[in-house]
Design a protein around this motif. Structure first.
Motif, PDB file in Angstrom:
ATOM      1  N   MET A 185      42.969  40.861  39.612  1.00  6.80           N
ATOM      2  CA  MET A 185      44.312  41.443  39.538  1.00  6.80           C
ATOM      3  C   MET A 185      44.639  42.266  40.778  1.00  6.80           C
ATOM      4  O   MET A 185      45.670  42.946  40.820  1.00  6.80           O
ATOM      5  N   GLY A 186      43.761  42.214  41.786  1.00  3.52           N
ATOM      6  CA  GLY A 186      44.028  42.913  43.041  1.00  3.52           C
ATOM      7  C   GLY A 186      43.475  44.317  43.110  1.00  3.52           C
ATOM      8  O   GLY A 186      43.748  45.046  44.076  1.00  3.52           O
ATOM      9  N   CYS A 187      42.698  44.740  42.113  1.00  2.00           N
ATOM     10  CA  CYS A 187      42.118  46.071  42.098  1.00  2.00           C
ATOM     11  C   CYS A 187      40.765  46.081  42.812  1.00  2.00           C
ATOM     12  O   CYS A 187      40.144  45.037  43.030  1.00  2.00           O
ATOM     13  N   ARG A 188      40.309  47.256  43.143  1.00  2.00           N
ATOM     14  CA  ARG A 188      38.972  47.427  43.708  1.00  2.00           C
ATOM     15  C   ARG A 188      38.140  48.204  42.704  1.00  2.00           C
ATOM     16  O   ARG A 188      38.548  49.273  42.245  1.00  2.00           O
ATOM     17  N   VAL A 189      36.993  47.691  42.366  1.00  2.00           N
ATOM     18  CA  VAL A 189      36.100  48.334  41.405  1.00  2.00           C
ATOM     19  C   VAL A 189      34.940  48.964  42.160  1.00  2.00           C
ATOM     20  O   VAL A 189      34.250  48.278  42.928  1.00  2.00           O
TER      21      VAL A 189
END
Length: 449
Positions: A185-189
């Motif tokens: 979804m385009g997030c950085r974890v």
């Protein structure tokens, strides 16, 4: 000699009261340590021993672990309480045998010398007992001032152990199940961050805000719930509804997000605004709703929204699409408030551009102002820890108007220039030399031109 008499004076009643108070304080502190289950040795390992001797009073703390930061804090407390001292050494690799003594001024008034052992603090590490921190004082100095110092020392040595909501195995399982979904979804974890409070150079106020509002409640969750049940009319939130970090770029907001990730012990997801903003009608709102739905499925975690002001601009000054995004955000944030599971952290450059309703949803708001000279000095000392304090201060005085990011990039640039100038043929059999003040000055001069 009986411990009821010291130097011919009866001090037993005062000592008994003192010992009782200290024992109660330590007992209370240990009750919040969240002792790991199955660790039988822990309760015997951490304790306090208060002894009355012929020439004074000794208080010895036995602690399971002793961070170097704690030692430095105790050294500072000792100096503040009893005047200057001359420690034998201050190197974390040689803690054994370190002793601080209260100092006395020489008759001429020049400098400081060791006292006659009237008040001391020592640190020792043993294979059997772990870490021993001992402080003692003479009969003449056994007073309320000494008790205050002992009490503060106990608080330093026995802080609550931060209860991790997820064990390592649980975190690994969480990442396997949810990390890839967030990344799609385009997030950085953030898998793991080695940064902690020690890396928050120049931002001590932020640390205190976050510790009191987020991390201490998390570490004392059971206690929080018990007290809240008796004083609140309904169930109270453990986590704040949101933490808003706002201020000019380069003043520590993004860096602080990394600190939060390192200290939280919770899964951390960073959402950049461009991960949800699109030109297609209704798609941005759908992405936001899908992301928040995934957060609720993932359970307790921290969601960091970077550049929130670009995502939730004031509806009175924006177009229809932005207004719809703000409406969806408001609905989703209110849903977080009901779940009491997700901590929302927003980073904002221009707080005036943020929609008032979004702004109001954040309980804790922390402003990041351009650093003052003292903060710049602390930041430069963090990035150039090998330099003497006087050199750091002289260099920082030439950085007026800089922000934290500029200091970090300057320090990196100095290293690049310095390493490029080294003669490699002379370094084959020896440790490389470190850059000195002159190397930093030359980089400053080059930057000025």
């Amino acid at each position: 000699m009986s411990d009821e008499l010291i130097d011919g004076r009866t001090r037993r009643p005062e000592f008994v009261e003192f010992r009782t108070r200290i024992m109660r304080i330590v007992e209370s502190l240990l009750s919040f340590r969240n002792i790991p289950q199955g660790n039988v040795a822990w309760p015997q390992q951490e304790r306090v021993e208060v002894k009355l001797e012929s020439d004074g009073v000794t208080v010895q703390f036995v602690v399971s672990s002793l961070e170097w930061e704690t030692v430095l804090a105790l050294v500072h407390d000792f100096q503040q309480s009893f005047g200057r001292f001359d420690p034998l050494f201050l190197e974390p690799t040689i803690m054994n045998g370190m002793t601080l003594r209260r100092s006395c001024r020489e008759a001429e008034g020049f400098g400081h010398v060791f006292g006659q052992g009237d008040t001391t603090m020592s640190f020792e590490t043993t294979p059997l007992y772990g870490h021993l921190v001992k402080t003692r004082t003479t009969v003449e100095d056994f007073d309320d001032h000494f008790e205050v110092f002992v009490t503060e020392t106990a608080k330093r040595l026995f802080p609550p152990i931060e209860q991790r909501r997820r064990k390592a195995a649980d975190l690994e399982s969480w990442h396997k199940e949810f990390a890839r979904q967030f990344e799609k979804m385009g997030c950085r974890v953030i898998q793991e961050s080695e940064l902690g409070w020690k890396d928050l150079a120049g931002l001590a106020d932020l640390r205190e805000h976050l510790r009191r509002s987020v991390f201490l409640p998390l570490s004392r969750e059971h206690l929080y719930e018990k007290i809240a049940a008796r004083v609140m009319p309904r169930a109270a939130r453990l986590l704040p509804r949101g933490v808003l970090l706002y201020g000019a770029p380069g003043c520590g907001k993004t860096w602080s997000m990394k600190i939060i990730a390192g200290e939280a012990g919770l899964p951390v997801v960073i959402l950049p605004c461009n991960a949800v903003l699109t030109k297609w009608f209704g798609e941005s709102e759908n992405r936001i709703a899908s992301l928040f739905a995934l957060c609720r499925s993932a359970g307790r975690m921290i969601l960091l929204i970077d550049e929130l002001d670009a995502l939730a601009r004031n509806r009175s000054e924006s177009h229809e699409a932005s207004a719809r995004i703000v409406s969806v955000l408001l609905t989703e944030i209110d849903g977080f408030a009901e779940s009491n599971e997700i901590l929302l952290v927003g980073s904002v450059n221009d707080v005036n551009a943020l929609d008032p309703a979004i702004y109001d949803r954040f309980d804790l708001k922390i402003e990041f102002r351009p650093p003052n000279p003292a903060q710049l000095t602390e930041a430069l000392a963090y990035y150039a820890r090998h330099l003497p304090a006087d050199d750091v201060g002289e260099l920082a005085n030439r950085m007026e108007g800089w922000n934290f990011r500029q200091v970090a990039r300057f320090a990196e640039n100095v290293l690049r220039r310095y390493v490029s100038s080294l003669d490699l043929s002379a370094l084959e059999t020896q440790e490389p030399p470190l850059p000195g003040k002159q190397d930093y000055l030359e980089t400053l001069d080059a930057k000025a031109t």
